[in-house]
Enzyme design. Structure first.
Site, PDB file in Angstrom:
ATOM      1  N   ASP A 134     -11.529  11.661  -2.624  1.00 20.50           N
ATOM      2  CA  ASP A 134     -10.550  10.442  -2.466  1.00 20.50           C
ATOM      3  C   ASP A 134     -10.029   9.441  -2.991  1.00 20.50           C
ATOM      4  OD1 ASP A 134      -9.742   8.762  -0.176  1.00 20.50           O
ATOM      5  OD2 ASP A 134     -11.209   7.542   0.132  1.00 20.50           O
ATOM      6  N   HIS A 141      -3.490  -2.332   0.002  1.00 17.66           N
ATOM      7  CA  HIS A 141      -4.365  -1.764   0.570  1.00 17.66           C
ATOM      8  C   HIS A 141      -5.612  -2.475  -0.857  1.00 17.66           C
ATOM      9  CE1 HIS A 141      -8.737  -0.822   1.766  1.00 17.66           C
ATOM     10  NE2 HIS A 141      -8.725  -0.544   0.622  1.00 17.66           N
ATOM     11  N   ARG A 150     -11.119 -11.179  -5.412  1.00 21.33           N
ATOM     12  CA  ARG A 150     -11.124 -11.699  -6.791  1.00 21.33           C
ATOM     13  C   ARG A 150      -9.028 -12.302  -6.536  1.00 21.33           C
ATOM     14  NH1 ARG A 150     -12.487  -6.593  -8.067  1.00 21.33           N
ATOM     15  NH2 ARG A 150     -10.017  -6.082  -7.775  1.00 21.33           N
ATOM     16  N   GLU A 206     -10.681   3.965   8.363  1.00 24.16           N
ATOM     17  CA  GLU A 206      -9.782   3.756   7.100  1.00 24.16           C
ATOM     18  C   GLU A 206      -9.002   4.853   7.084  1.00 24.16           C
ATOM     19  OE1 GLU A 206     -11.088   4.255   2.642  1.00 24.16           O
ATOM     20  OE2 GLU A 206     -12.095   1.524   2.711  1.00 24.16           O
ATOM     21  N   GLU A 208      -6.161   7.387   6.292  1.00 22.56           N
ATOM     22  CA  GLU A 208      -5.579   7.938   4.926  1.00 22.56           C
ATOM     23  C   GLU A 208      -4.697   8.673   4.986  1.00 22.56           C
ATOM     24  OE1 GLU A 208      -8.253   8.232   2.085  1.00 22.56           O
ATOM     25  OE2 GLU A 208      -9.607   6.414   2.349  1.00 22.56           O
ATOM     26  N   ASP A 240     -11.696   8.113   6.450  1.00 23.06           N
ATOM     27  CA  ASP A 240     -12.669   7.663   5.959  1.00 23.06           C
ATOM     28  C   ASP A 240     -13.200   6.505   6.317  1.00 23.06           C
ATOM     29  OD1 ASP A 240     -14.392   7.233   3.365  1.00 23.06           O
ATOM     30  OD2 ASP A 240     -12.914   6.081   2.420  1.00 23.06           O
ATOM     31  N   ARG A 244     -19.119  -1.406   4.945  1.00 24.88           N
ATOM     32  CA  ARG A 244     -18.346  -1.970   4.574  1.00 24.88           C
ATOM     33  C   ARG A 244     -19.826  -3.171   3.644  1.00 24.88           C
ATOM     34  NH1 ARG A 244     -13.977  -0.554   3.237  1.00 24.88           N
ATOM     35  NH2 ARG A 244     -12.504  -0.690   5.154  1.00 24.88           N
ATOM     36  N   GLN A 247     -21.291  -0.226   1.182  1.00 23.58           N
ATOM     37  CA  GLN A 247     -20.456  -0.483  -0.108  1.00 23.58           C
ATOM     38  C   GLN A 247     -20.592  -1.920  -0.708  1.00 23.58           C
ATOM     39  OE1 GLN A 247     -16.469  -0.072   1.640  1.00 23.58           O
ATOM     40  NE2 GLN A 247     -15.944   0.006  -0.787  1.00 23.58           N
ATOM     41  N   LYS A 260     -19.479   5.829   2.561  1.00 23.58           N
ATOM     42  CA  LYS A 260     -18.679   6.448   2.974  1.00 23.58           C
ATOM     43  C   LYS A 260     -19.303   8.020   3.696  1.00 23.58           C
ATOM     44  CE  LYS A 260     -15.155   3.538   1.516  1.00 23.58           C
ATOM     45  NZ  LYS A 260     -14.182   3.450   1.572  1.00 23.58           N
ATOM     46  N   THR A 264     -16.147  12.066   7.587  1.00 22.45           N
ATOM     47  CA  THR A 264     -15.279  11.464   7.322  1.00 22.45           C
ATOM     48  C   THR A 264     -14.873  12.206   8.024  1.00 22.45           C
ATOM     49  OG1 THR A 264     -15.514  11.137   3.989  1.00 22.45           O
ATOM     50  CG2 THR A 264     -13.479  11.570   5.549  1.00 22.45           C
ATOM     51  N   THR A 367      -6.629   4.844   1.607  1.00 20.94           N
ATOM     52  CA  THR A 367      -6.243   3.646   2.817  1.00 20.94           C
ATOM     53  C   THR A 367      -4.750   2.901   2.746  1.00 20.94           C
ATOM     54  OG1 THR A 367      -8.876   2.724   2.680  1.00 20.94           O
ATOM     55  CG2 THR A 367      -6.622   1.210   4.098  1.00 20.94           C
ATOM     56  N   GLU A 381      -9.204  -5.896   6.119  1.00 21.35           N
ATOM     57  CA  GLU A 381      -8.555  -6.391   5.961  1.00 21.35           C
ATOM     58  C   GLU A 381      -7.708  -7.186   7.389  1.00 21.35           C
ATOM     59  OE1 GLU A 381      -6.686  -2.423   4.737  1.00 21.35           O
ATOM     60  OE2 GLU A 381      -5.448  -3.636   3.435  1.00 21.35           O
TER      61      GLU A 381
HETATM   62 MN    MN Z   1     -10.962   5.479   1.486  1.00 15.19          MN
END
Ligand code: MN
Length: 434
Positions: A134, A141, A150, A206, A208, A240, A244, A247, A260, A264, A367, A381
């Site tokens: 991936d 994204h 950040r 996600e 993709e 995907d 969260r 993660q 993850k 998938t 993503t 997001e």
């Molecule tokens: Mn992904």
């Protein structure tokens, strides 16, 4: 060119079909009833059974070898034959199915044995996937997610130099329609100092693009950027699924792991590079001040036509929406043009250290979000990490996915003068943790 110049098919449902007109001819693996999985081609509402067609003597020469390589209901050996086999098969299929084809009678005479309705068929994974990688090439994204963590420095310093990726889990890639069992795992609740174990509370999707690798390379022999597109067999949609909360606790320092690898999902049809040819476009110019790619990642032809214009859509259908007969809610409308790196750059980068790619390997793009709201390719997001829930017509709200929620990915390519093509769906419904 005008619309009238688009070649029609004698398969009535193919003409104007949202996904599978004559110009698409994606390859896949299907079964009917309890039959063994075998290779087929989507055309309109039907699937052309390549095994039965082979036995009926409809293929010669290179096209025949191409179909013979699909024996056993996996496309790996066919992918390994490369572009010539794909092109020969495609040109024969165009001959068989174009309006006015002299083969119409012979094909129709076999009825559903040769051309079953797709609605009566079950789709399977098209290939045995040895490795799944991936990437993270959706720069919008990467910026959106980076900002959550950040705000002043969303992109890490390597992003514009390296097509970032991680090795995913091939064994849990599944075809569209497979349910998604909510995973359990370790999470660190907000404010806590010790982790707890339990069902994921922040389950996400996600959006993709999936990339099927064709001919591979020998270990130690990198694929040059100029040759890279020759090593791509085709494309699909890829979800995907991401936990969260798991993660967030596990990802440092080595990246995603159990957040993850529980499943998938991919759309089952392989849309070939040839079908996508009219929808190739130039890679968007890098903004002023961005670094130029290193030479092993730069090819003029790739920059001029190595990107794709594919519209991508994500829909959500909850249990309550199904009960109230409400239409699916569109979460995302995005495009593959938001890729900072081309698929050829992904292939060149992946193999530059000598890593071996093999026919049937699967890449995810990362993503693919756009810059505007409505274009974000994940709930992380859209809801800003759960801070801004979305409201649905059913009166429900969502921060992340609930049990019973179904996510549907779709894609569509349009261009004046050309038949529009689509990818078919990539669906998955969330089941309660066990
Ligand atoms: Mn992904």
């Amino acid at each position: 060119m005008t619309q009238t110049s688009i070649t029609r098919s004698w398969v009535a449902s193919a003409n104007g079909h949202a996904d599978f007109p004559l110009q698409n001819l994606p390859l896949g693996v299907f079964s009917t009833g309890g039959s063994a999985p075998r290779a087929g081609v989507a055309i309109g509402e039907h699937i052309f059974d390549l095994q039965v067609a082979l036995e009926a003597g409809l293929f010669d020469d290179v096209a025949r070898s191409a179909v013979e390589a699909m024996h056993g209901g996996l496309l790996n050996a066919f992918f390994d034959l490369g572009r010539e086999a794909r092109v020969a098969l495609r040109s024969r299929l165009l001959e068989l199915f174009s309006e006015g084809s002299s083969h119409r009678g012979a094909i129709e005479a076999q009825g559903a044995k040769l051309l079953p309705l797709a609605a009566d068929c079950q789709m399977h994974l098209p290939a045995r996937i040895s490795d799944y990688t991936d990437f993270y090439v959706g720069i919008e994204h990467a910026q959106n997610v980076g900002k959550l963590f950040r705000p002043d420095n969303p992109l890490l310093p390597n992003y514009k130099h390296v097509p970032i990726g991680y090795h995913g889990r091939a064994s849990t890639v599944r075809a569209s329609g497979t349910d998604v069992r909510r995973p359990k795992g370790q999470t660190l609740p907000a404010g806590a100092s010790e982790p707890t174990f339990g069902p994921c509370a922040r389950l996400d999707y996600e959006l993709e693009l999936g990339i099927w690798i064709g001919q591979g390379n020998e270990m130690g022999e990198p694929i040059a950027i100029g040759d890279a597109s020759e090593h791509i067999a085709g494309f699909c949609l890829l979800n995907d699924w991401s936990a969260r909360d798991i993660q967030a606790w596990e990802y440092q320092p080595l990246g995603p792991f159990l957040s993850k690898s529980f499943i998938t999902s991919v759309s089952p049809w392989v849309v070939t590079a040839e079908a996508l040819e009219p929808f190739r476009t130039a890679q968007p110019a890098r903004p002023e001040g961005d670094p130029q790619p290193l030479p092993y990642l730069f090819d003029k032809r790739d920059q001029d036509g190595g990107a794709f214009d594919i519209e991508l859509e994500v829909l959500l259908l909850t249990e309550a929406m199904r009960e109230q007969n409400l239409p699916a809610h569109r979460l995302t409308l995005s495009n593959t043009r938001y890729m900072y790196w081309t698929v050829a750059q992904m292939v060149a980068h992946h193999s530059v250290n000598g890593c071996q790619l093999q026919a049937g390997d699967l890449f995810g793009s990362g993503t693919l979000s756009g810059p505007q709201s409505g274009q974000f390719g994940s709930l992380l997001e859209i809801t800003e990490g759960g801070k801004k829930p979305i409201e649905l017509a059913s009166g429900e709200v969502r921060k992340f996915l609930e049990d019973g929620d179904e996510i549907i990915l779709r894609a569509r390519c349009t261009r004046d003068g050309f038949a529009s093509i689509g990818f078919g769906e990539c669906r998955g419904k969330v089941l309660a943790a066990r």
